[in-house]
Design an enzyme around this catalytic site. Structure first.
Site, short mmCIF file in Angstrom:
data_model
loop_
_atom_site.label_atom_id
_atom_site.label_comp_id
_atom_site.label_asym_id
_atom_site.label_seq_id
_atom_site.Cartn_x
_atom_site.Cartn_y
_atom_site.Cartn_z
N GLU A 1 -3.91 -10.60 -0.10
CA GLU A 1 -4.73 -10.52 1.11
C GLU A 1 -6.14 -10.88 0.71
O GLU A 1 -6.64 -10.41 -0.31
CB GLU A 1 -4.72 -9.10 1.71
CG GLU A 1 -3.39 -8.68 2.25
CD GLU A 1 -3.38 -7.24 2.81
OE1 GLU A 1 -4.43 -6.72 3.21
OE2 GLU A 1 -2.28 -6.65 2.82
N GLU B 1 0.81 -1.22 0.00
CA GLU B 1 0.00 0.00 0.00
C GLU B 1 0.84 1.26 0.00
O GLU B 1 0.79 2.08 0.91
CB GLU B 1 -0.93 0.01 1.23
CG GLU B 1 -1.98 -1.08 1.22
CD GLU B 1 -3.19 -0.73 0.35
OE1 GLU B 1 -3.12 0.27 -0.40
OE2 GLU B 1 -4.16 -1.50 0.41
#
Ligand code: IPT
Length: 956
Positions: free
Chosen positions: A487, A417
């Site tokens: 994820e 991220e």
């Protein structure tokens, strides 16, 4: 007027990674050179700001008499100095890179040490002082001389210190700042925990000792050979006795060898010997490649059954001891997990040794996340600003150089991220150049410009299926890449739901090479009053609550039901019934292993009791192969009842990670059908004294409310649709799609009122008509309770018809009632653990029993939990209840309303009633706390429904 800033603290806000450190190099656990651990008790002083104290403490003779003590490795905020802060992606300080707040807690650490008597002569070679991890920025002095500064919290840093050492009274001083420019690169979703949290070691560096070295150990699956070449900065020889290898460094040698894999982690012991030092090697031969659009190891595609692992210990934070690391690995292996993403930073190096040894595929991720810049549309994102590129490259190099010799590491990850930018490209280019043997992973770049795999997080099932089918389009490069979910399945609170549905997709489309559940363990902090603390419990001004508790393990490493479910869903052996023709279909789902390590057995169960069992010979199967294996004839003397076959695959011999007999996979399937209870309505209701009697049932004659069954008092029996919203019901606030929890509350499902419309006492039945609805709404549910009896048993049939405009699923549908006492529960149905419609794969039909207290699942933030699914009958509190159809059973010492109101486990105080829910159905669990909600087929739609229970008092 301008005030010059103090030079002593400039390094804190400087974008550079530091100064004075040695170039990064390969890590190794031991060698024949001397080493001294500097872990232990240090002197400690905390100041409120960087530069608030002068650096005289680093000088010899400084009197630290008034200082506190601190354990190294450790975080000072977990040792009584200040407190931890939890934010998900928001920076807990104003975003103005690279500047950090004036309030910058600064911990001065001091340690005086002598060299051990057997330390080599100080003139003989040098010495290196090594820090495995310090958050977030350190400045270091030895014997009054400054060595330098560094950033990069979960990366190693070394200083050459030989010339400064003396035999006794060495003064090591380390100043650690909580905030630095590096903090902008370390915005991972976790507690901010400053401190010297990994080992500190002093190592002797002999003349001509080993410096950096790179073990290249590829495997040619066609030839069955391994090729080894060890490049070493200092030349020497490499020996591997088991392979007869004895070659100079830099020279390749090809030998017949067994490959390394996560399934069979064959390691060869070797030695790298230079003139001055011998370093043990553990060599695993394997070749990782992307070919035919697939991620392959040793020529075969692998299916990653992974978890995201943050380092966590409820008392020690990220200062993990070896036993805890080993426990993580063992728990993973025992739950069929074969892969770890080291989210979101390189772990303690020992963890990777354990992955090599026990066998786990690893995505090693760099210590990089700049997620907080998303708040402002990624403006000023350091990964797209050339001034930061040296710091990014420094981080990439420190990871790759440290970890490059681990066979378990099969992919490098640039970080998490961090948006997109030139800095990431520079990192990828550097990594590709330094280690072309491993693909590069990074999720944040949808174009896959810099990466070798296409990876996403939290994509819903339908999208994953499209990707699997290759219908997702996207840039040309991406379309040719294998796909991973780095994820998925957010394991926050109760859940995650939908794992089995993902796994079916992964097993159906070869482009889908698996995923990594988010995440391994809840980061709850042990707290004397709260049980486990989460965000906000330390008075943080910005925090993200219990979003930090989203693991498959509770903080104390007890497996949650989510882990049991995941372990079942990803079993490496498929065991499926064939619908009754006497065979079982066994499939080898390993990537590389055959089934020879497993022993199969069958058992025949009637009404949940095993009546016969035996070994089941299964032919040797290669990966991907299936066989239909004949089962024995059902035992002729088996008692009548509902029968099941249970086939298990267990370890045939002790494995390093579990003992012989450990069940790796199982399958259960029906051998005969259940007969539902039949209760002819032969008893007549009798009235008198304000009560109404029907068989063993006693009712209030006016309200029709059940009062007792036999001698057992039963209170408050009524329809129930409310459950204490789970984290997945509540959903994540940023999600735009409808989230169930808030909608349920908005409608008022937590405050339903029950209007009595009629009590009819007929010939053979007591009928109670009600309407169940919340204030302020016109929608509701008509609920009719019809009681009948055969004199011994009491049957309740509930008919529910929704009225009005229902636009949300129901949380649950069933009845609840209170019992005065109930300590143990016995049941025949799914167990032993919690299960809901989309988290039910691990529930096996059997006879189970548990104390009421043990039926509770201790989610750190209390929420709906503990249901047992597919229950045929249950016994508790002097009652037996049978269901038609099967039901879900929940029992607890507090009401759902109290459970809903609780913020921590310690808020739950047992009352004098055990509340029992018998549910016809539950809404699915899903993964909405970060990902998609339950699939439509698990929605509990408000529709007309009828279900029944048969109660009888148990002989006392
Ligand atoms: C994703 C993060 O990568 C991970 O660190 C964690 O925060 C997780 O979410 C949620 O627990 S980012 C997500 C907002 C898509």
């Amino acid at each position: 007027m301008s005030v010059p800033r103090r030079t002593a603290v400039d390094y804190v806000e400087d974008v550079s990674p530091g100064s004075g450190t040695l170039p990064p190099r390969a890590w190794y656990a031991s060698s024949d050179a001397k080493a001294l651990s500097l872990n232990g008790e240090w002197l400690f002083r905390l100041s409120p700001a960087a530069g608030a104290e002068d650096d005289s403490f680093a000088r010899e003779g400084f009197d630290a008499g008034g200082w506190g003590r601190i354990a190294v490795p450790g975080h000072w905020v977990l040792q009584g100095h200040g407190s931890p802060v939890y934010t998900n992606h928001r920076y807990p300080f104003p975003v103005d890179p690279p500047r950090v707040p004036t309030e910058n807690p600064t911990g001065d650490h001091l340690r005086v040490f002598d060299l051990p008597p057997d330390w080599p002569d100080l003139g003989d070679g040098g010495a290196v002082l090594r820090f495995e991890g310090v958050e977030s920025c350190a400045r270091v002095w030895l014997n009054g001389t400054e060595l330098g500064t560094f950033k990069g919290s979960r990366l190693p840093h070394e200083f050459a210190v030989g010339r400064l050492l003396r035999t006794a009274g060495n003064v090591l001083a380390v100043r650690v700042h909580q905030w630095s420019s590096g903090s902008y690169l370390e915005d991972q979703d976790q507690w901010w925990l400053p401190g010297v949290f990994r080992d500190v070691t002093l190592s002797h560096r002999p003349v001509d000792g080993v410096r950096d070295f790179f073990v290249h150990a590829g495997y040619d699956h066609r030839a069955g050979t391994g090729t080894l070449r060890v490049d070493s900065a200092v030349p020497g020889r490499v020996t591997v006795p088991a392979l007869g290898v004895d070659v100079p460094t830099g020279e390749p040698v090809t030998v017949p060898a067994k490959p390394w894999s996560a399934e069979v982690p064959r390691l060869y012991d070797g030695v790298l010997a230079t003139r001055g030092e011998r370093v043990p090697l553990r060599i695993g031969f394997r070749t990782v490649e992307i070919s035919d659009g697939l991620l392959k190891v040793n020529g075969r595609p692998v299916l990653l059954k992974g978890v995201n692992r943050h380092e966590w210990h409820p008392q020690r934070g990220r200062a993990l001891d070896p036993a805890t690391m080993r426990e993580d690995v063992l728990l993973m292996k025992r739950h069929n997990i074969n892969a770890v993403r080291t989210s979101h930073y390189p772990p303690h190096p020992l963890f990777l040794d354990l992955c090599d040894e026990y066998g786990l595929w690893v995505i090693d991720e760099c210590d990089l996340e700049t997620h907080g810049f998303a708040e402002a549309g990624w403006r000023d994102n350091p990964v797209d600003d050339d001034r930061w590129t040296p710091a990014l490259l420094d981080r990439a190099a420190r990871m790759v150089e440290r970890d490059k010799n681990h066979p378990s590491v099969v992919l490098w990850s640039l970080g998490n991220e961090a948006g997109t930018g030139r800095g990431l490209t520079a990192m990828a280019e550097w990594i590709h150049g330094r280690d072309p043997s491993r693909p590069v992973h990074y999720e944040g770049d949808p174009d896959c410009r810099d990466t070798d795999v296409y990876t996403r997080m939290y994509a819903p099932h339908a999208e994953v299926e499209r990707i699997g089918r290759g219908l997702d389009g996207g840039p040309r490069k991406r379309r040719r890449l294998p796909f991973l979910l780095c994820e998925y399945a957010h394991a926050m609170g109760n859940g995650p739901g939908g794992l089995a549905d993902y796994q079916r997709l992964f097993e159906s489309y070869e482009r889908l090479q698996g995923g990594f559940v988010w995440e391994w363990i809840d980061h709850g902090i042990a707290h004397p009053e709260l049980g486990y603390a989460y965000g906000g419990d330390f008075g943080e001004e910005l925090h993200d609550g219990n979003f930090v508790c989203d693991g498959l393990l509770f903080p104390d490493r007890r497996p949650s039901p989510g882990l049991a479910e995941y372990g079942k869903v990803i079993e490496p052996v498929g065991i499926a019934g064939d619908g009754g023709n006497g065979t079982v279909r066994v499939t080898d789902k390993y990537d590389t292993a055959d089934l020879s390590a497993l022993a199969f057995s069958w058992s025949y169960q009637v009404d949940g009791e095993t009546v016969a069992s035996g070994p089941l010979p299964v032919p040797p199967l290669a990966p991907g192969e299936s066989a239909d294996v004949r089962l024995p004839a059902p035992p002729p003397d088996a008692p009548p009842g509902e029968a099941h076959w249970l086939v298990r695959a267990a370890l045939a011999a002790d494995a390093p990670w579990a003992a012989r007999g450990h069940v790796v996979a199982w399958g259960q399937f029906p051998a005969s059908r259940r007969t539902a209870p039949r209760v002819p309505a032969t008893a007549r209701p009798r009235t008198g004294d304000g009560v109404l009697a029907l068989g063993p049932g006693t009712f209030d004659a006016r309200t029709g409310a059940l009062v007792a069954i036999g001698e057992v008092a039963v209170g408050g029996l009524r329809l129930d649709v409310w459950r204490a919203p789970t984290d997945n019901d509540e959903g994540a606030a940023w999600q735009s799609d409808p989230r169930c929890g808030p909608r349920w509350r908005a409608i008022g499902l937590h405050r339903m009122r029950h209007r009595l419309d009629g009590v009819e006492c007929g010939e053979d039945a007591l009928t109670v008509r009600t309407r169940v609805a919340p204030a302020g709404r016109e929608l509701g549910l008509s609920a009719v309770y019809r009681w009948t009896s055969d004199g011994n048993r009491l049957r309740l049939a509930v008919r529910v018809v929704p009225e009005g405009d229902w636009t949300v699923p129901l949380p649950r549908l069933g009845i609840r009632f209170g019992l005065r006492t109930a300590d143990r529960v016995r049941w025949f149905g799914g167990g032993p653990g919690e299960a809901y419609p989309d988290t039910r794969t691990a529930a096996a039909v059997g006879r189970w029993q548990a104390a009421v207290d043990d039926l509770q699942t201790p989610y750190v933030r209390p929420q709906e939990n503990g249901a047992r699914i597919d229950v045929r009958w249950a016994e508790l509190g002097g009652l037996r209840v049978e269901g038609d159809p099967l039901f879900l059973l929940t029992a607890r010492r507090w009401t759902t309303e109290r459970l809903d109101a609780a913020a921590h486990r310690t808020d739950l105080v047992p009352g004098d009633t055990v509340w029992v829910n018998l549910d016809h159905a539950h809404h699915g669990i899903g993964s909405r706390s970060c990902g998609p909600g339950p699939l439509p087929r698990y929605h509990l739609r408000p529709e007309p429904a009828e279900f029944s229970f048969v109660f009888s008092p148990l002989p006392s």
